[in-house]
Write a protein that holds these residues in place. Sequence first.
Motif, PDB file in Angstrom:
ATOM      1  N   SER A 299      63.506  15.959  26.391  1.00  0.00           N
ATOM      2  CA  SER A 299      63.929  14.845  27.266  1.00  0.00           C
ATOM      3  C   SER A 299      63.531  13.572  27.451  1.00  0.00           C
ATOM      4  O   SER A 299      64.664  12.933  27.635  1.00  0.00           O
ATOM      5  CB  SER A 299      64.076  15.983  28.622  1.00  0.00           C
ATOM      6  N   LYS A 300      62.309  13.284  27.799  1.00  0.00           N
ATOM      7  CA  LYS A 300      61.878  12.089  27.381  1.00  0.00           C
ATOM      8  C   LYS A 300      62.366  10.719  26.374  1.00  0.00           C
ATOM      9  O   LYS A 300      63.025   9.850  26.795  1.00  0.00           O
ATOM     10  CB  LYS A 300      60.403  11.640  27.942  1.00  0.00           C
ATOM     11  N   LEU A 301      62.415  12.003  25.177  1.00  0.00           N
ATOM     12  CA  LEU A 301      62.944  10.498  23.504  1.00  0.00           C
ATOM     13  C   LEU A 301      64.039  10.115  24.952  1.00  0.00           C
ATOM     14  O   LEU A 301      64.377   9.177  24.355  1.00  0.00           O
ATOM     15  CB  LEU A 301      62.091  11.528  22.637  1.00  0.00           C
ATOM     16  N   ARG A 302      64.609  10.975  24.787  1.00  0.00           N
ATOM     17  CA  ARG A 302      65.981  11.296  25.274  1.00  0.00           C
ATOM     18  C   ARG A 302      67.099  10.608  25.829  1.00  0.00           C
ATOM     19  O   ARG A 302      67.731   9.638  26.040  1.00  0.00           O
ATOM     20  CB  ARG A 302      66.894  12.387  25.685  1.00  0.00           C
ATOM     21  N   ALA A 303      66.527  10.131  26.509  1.00  0.00           N
ATOM     22  CA  ALA A 303      66.281   9.429  28.316  1.00  0.00           C
ATOM     23  C   ALA A 303      65.649   8.410  27.943  1.00  0.00           C
ATOM     24  O   ALA A 303      66.338   7.128  28.018  1.00  0.00           O
ATOM     25  CB  ALA A 303      64.790   9.939  29.157  1.00  0.00           C
ATOM     26  N   ALA A 304      64.701   7.931  27.078  1.00  0.00           N
ATOM     27  CA  ALA A 304      64.424   6.032  26.637  1.00  0.00           C
ATOM     28  C   ALA A 304      65.404   5.753  25.715  1.00  0.00           C
ATOM     29  O   ALA A 304      66.008   4.331  25.441  1.00  0.00           O
ATOM     30  CB  ALA A 304      63.101   6.828  25.774  1.00  0.00           C
ATOM     31  N   PHE A 305      66.149   6.618  24.503  1.00  0.00           N
ATOM     32  CA  PHE A 305      67.488   6.506  24.311  1.00  0.00           C
ATOM     33  C   PHE A 305      68.259   6.598  24.220  1.00  0.00           C
ATOM     34  O   PHE A 305      69.270   5.189  24.223  1.00  0.00           O
ATOM     35  CB  PHE A 305      67.597   7.399  22.744  1.00  0.00           C
ATOM     36  N   ARG A 306      68.808   6.494  25.228  1.00  0.00           N
ATOM     37  CA  ARG A 306      69.809   6.933  26.563  1.00  0.00           C
ATOM     38  C   ARG A 306      69.571   5.422  27.262  1.00  0.00           C
ATOM     39  O   ARG A 306      70.689   4.763  27.388  1.00  0.00           O
ATOM     40  CB  ARG A 306      69.866   7.422  27.789  1.00  0.00           C
ATOM     41  N   ASP A 307      68.087   5.400  27.584  1.00  0.00           N
ATOM     42  CA  ASP A 307      68.083   3.874  28.343  1.00  0.00           C
ATOM     43  C   ASP A 307      68.305   2.618  27.262  1.00  0.00           C
ATOM     44  O   ASP A 307      69.359   1.538  27.802  1.00  0.00           O
ATOM     45  CB  ASP A 307      66.606   4.024  28.945  1.00  0.00           C
ATOM     46  N   ALA A 308      67.984   2.746  26.551  1.00  0.00           N
ATOM     47  CA  ALA A 308      67.570   2.168  25.302  1.00  0.00           C
ATOM     48  C   ALA A 308      69.468   1.265  25.601  1.00  0.00           C
ATOM     49  O   ALA A 308      69.925   0.521  24.929  1.00  0.00           O
ATOM     50  CB  ALA A 308      67.052   2.019  24.069  1.00  0.00           C
ATOM     51  N   GLY A 309      69.996   2.865  24.367  1.00  0.00           N
ATOM     52  CA  GLY A 309      72.050   2.694  24.312  1.00  0.00           C
ATOM     53  C   GLY A 309      72.259   1.882  25.680  1.00  0.00           C
ATOM     54  O   GLY A 309      73.176   0.649  25.497  1.00  0.00           O
ATOM     55  N   ASN A 310      72.274   1.932  26.337  1.00  0.00           N
ATOM     56  CA  ASN A 310      72.785   1.649  28.045  1.00  0.00           C
ATOM     57  C   ASN A 310      72.358  -0.084  28.467  1.00  0.00           C
ATOM     58  O   ASN A 310      72.611  -0.489  28.448  1.00  0.00           O
ATOM     59  CB  ASN A 310      72.198   1.767  29.220  1.00  0.00           C
ATOM     60  N   TRP A 311      70.954  -0.125  27.950  1.00  0.00           N
ATOM     61  CA  TRP A 311      70.895  -1.361  27.848  1.00  0.00           C
ATOM     62  C   TRP A 311      71.464  -2.908  27.276  1.00  0.00           C
ATOM     63  O   TRP A 311      71.870  -3.812  27.273  1.00  0.00           O
ATOM     64  CB  TRP A 311      69.009  -1.434  27.798  1.00  0.00           C
ATOM     65  N   LEU A 312      71.579  -1.707  25.813  1.00  0.00           N
ATOM     66  CA  LEU A 312      71.986  -2.591  25.285  1.00  0.00           C
ATOM     67  C   LEU A 312      73.269  -3.270  24.752  1.00  0.00           C
ATOM     68  O   LEU A 312      73.975  -4.095  24.348  1.00  0.00           O
ATOM     69  CB  LEU A 312      71.924  -2.093  23.211  1.00  0.00           C
ATOM     70  N   LEU A 313      74.314  -2.312  25.198  1.00  0.00           N
ATOM     71  CA  LEU A 313      75.322  -2.061  26.306  1.00  0.00           C
ATOM     72  C   LEU A 313      75.699  -3.439  26.917  1.00  0.00           C
ATOM     73  O   LEU A 313      77.246  -3.972  26.774  1.00  0.00           O
ATOM     74  CB  LEU A 313      76.422  -0.754  26.636  1.00  0.00           C
ATOM     75  N   ARG A 314      74.998  -3.643  28.084  1.00  0.00           N
ATOM     76  CA  ARG A 314      75.276  -4.084  28.718  1.00  0.00           C
ATOM     77  C   ARG A 314      74.729  -4.995  28.624  1.00  0.00           C
ATOM     78  O   ARG A 314      75.463  -6.824  29.216  1.00  0.00           O
ATOM     79  CB  ARG A 314      73.633  -3.777  29.975  1.00  0.00           C
ATOM     80  N   LEU A 315      73.884  -5.600  27.382  1.00  0.00           N
ATOM     81  CA  LEU A 315      73.696  -6.471  26.986  1.00  0.00           C
ATOM     82  C   LEU A 315      75.073  -7.687  26.171  1.00  0.00           C
ATOM     83  O   LEU A 315      75.827  -8.714  26.235  1.00  0.00           O
ATOM     84  CB  LEU A 315      72.756  -6.884  26.116  1.00  0.00           C
ATOM     85  N   LEU A 316      75.598  -6.519  25.814  1.00  0.00           N
ATOM     86  CA  LEU A 316      76.665  -6.606  25.070  1.00  0.00           C
ATOM     87  C   LEU A 316      77.754  -7.060  25.352  1.00  0.00           C
ATOM     88  O   LEU A 316      78.782  -7.969  25.256  1.00  0.00           O
ATOM     89  CB  LEU A 316      77.316  -5.715  24.092  1.00  0.00           C
ATOM     90  N   LEU A 317      78.630  -6.400  26.839  1.00  0.00           N
ATOM     91  CA  LEU A 317      79.223  -6.446  27.706  1.00  0.00           C
ATOM     92  C   LEU A 317      79.080  -7.889  28.688  1.00  0.00           C
ATOM     93  O   LEU A 317      80.372  -7.677  28.931  1.00  0.00           O
ATOM     94  CB  LEU A 317      79.569  -5.147  28.327  1.00  0.00           C
ATOM     95  N   SER A 318      77.699  -7.927  29.172  1.00  0.00           N
ATOM     96  CA  SER A 318      77.563  -9.287  29.581  1.00  0.00           C
ATOM     97  C   SER A 318      78.488 -10.700  29.835  1.00  0.00           C
ATOM     98  O   SER A 318      78.696 -10.452  31.203  1.00  0.00           O
ATOM     99  CB  SER A 318      76.022  -9.590  29.833  1.00  0.00           C
TER     100      SER A 318
END
Lengths: 270, 287
Positions: free
Chosen positions: B21-40
């Motif tokens: 679950s920690k790994l999944r959360a880390a991937f999810r956070d990284a994905g969200n960060w990348l998405l935010r960066l692309l959409l910003s």
Amino acid sequence: MKLFRRNLLRLTRASLPPGVKDDPIHVRIRDLHKSYGEHEVLKGVSLDIHRGQTNLIIGPSGSGKTVLMRQLIRLENPDSGQLIVNGIDFARLEGLNLAAMRRTFGMVFQMSALFDSMTVFDNVAFPLREHTDLSRTEIRDRVMDRLTGLGVAAAAQKLPAQLSGGMQKRVAVARAMILESEILIYDEPTTGLDPITTEMVDELITEAEEMFGVTSVVISHDMASVVRIANQLSFLHEGRIAATGTPEELLHTDHPATAEFIRASRISTT
Amino acid sequence: MLWSLVPDAAPSAPANPDEHSKLRAAFRDAGNWLLRLLLSPFVEVGALSKLLWESAFWGIRPPYRGRLFVEAMEFIGIGSIFLVSLTAVFVGGVLALQLVDGFRDFGAENQTGAVIGLALAREVGPVFAALMVTSRAGSAMTTELGSMRVTNQIDALVTMAVNPVQYLVVPRLVAGFVMVPVLTMLFNIVGVMGAFFVAVGLLGLDPGVFMDRLKWLVDWDDVSQGLIKAMVFGVAVTLIACRQGFYAKGGAAGVGRATNRAVVQSAIAILVLDYLVTGLVLGQGLL
């Protein structure tokens, strides 16, 4: 410009249903909800604000006091619920009607929020210049009258940064009162002030109520103020009003969270 | 399962049941960060468009506060005269130094005045004037509005039934639209003076030839192209400065970050818009 101002005045007055001035309840808050993302801050607040009295809303930090204040004056839009002010649902108003209704309220912010580029005089004159057609002389007389009443006339030409915290609060009250608003909202007015200034601000709230006949809503976590100024007291806990009544009633409440808050603030209940 | 038939190849169970679950959360956070960066960039352009629309809406509605417009024009325009003039003198001077030196290699130094006039009118004048307004007035506007936001002064305006966009943003946008072209003209004139001083006074070019070539090549179309750009830049830099200040949060540190963002975004916007407006005016270079 004149038409705009006349419309504002007409809307403010015409929208008052007959007999509302005799209603002892000035504001009825019903089932008010507000969330930020998934975080629900207000979970159905229901509360009566009594006309011509000092209504204190207390609660621990993070209980939603400031969020409630921001909904009450429509700085933010509540997700659901009603804010009945003088018989009109303030939560549903938009545009010109909302602007007109806002004049029912005066707001004294925690840090006073005086315009730091303007003198004390200009700060207090600002609402008059924006919303009335009064002449320069009339504005000067009215502003000086209000500043004299609140004991800060000598500071009229000073900038806010040159005043003490207590004096800034007085100027903020003068500005909030200059359009003769019916309801004055104070957001944590004594936070960060020394005990003497705190007592002065409490006196100021009582003075404003007595001098101008306003309804005061004070949002605070300072229990010492409760004893001094409150006519009505409500305890906000985890986004809901947990207890409400006179200070006497609340100081002897058996509601666990309220009793714990009062006990922790070391206020004498005898 | 099939894995159980091959014990050596079966994936080992996580040492800690929370590890997955920690790994999944880390991937999810990284994905969200990348998405935010692309959409910003899109989010930012959307927010700027919204503020521009609100400003247009409130700009045409009464009350009209002439004093605020005059104050904003004075702050952006009059306050920037010295900085714009100073930079213009040196930009004109260094252009003259480089061009005379370069043109002398093939005997074309007489064209120095013409090339400098063209460069200043079309590109250097509007871009530099807008950059100077960004660094002096834009950053100050963001700081002022940001401070007003974090000390509840903007909320106080709302509670007094005064629309803050109409009161704070509209006068600044209009002032940017009007004053950046004026400053561009000033930059052009002072820049040519600086170039003339260096080319004629220090490097010995003939003054008559310098001015004759300048008048021969530079016409009103070149100047107007620069002024159109200046109007666009004026709106863009004041809009970005106001947007960053108006929605600043997080106390003094937040105001500092907003000011930093405003300056960076304005500089990028000036250069991107410069290309786009040039492409539109020349009718080429765009898709």
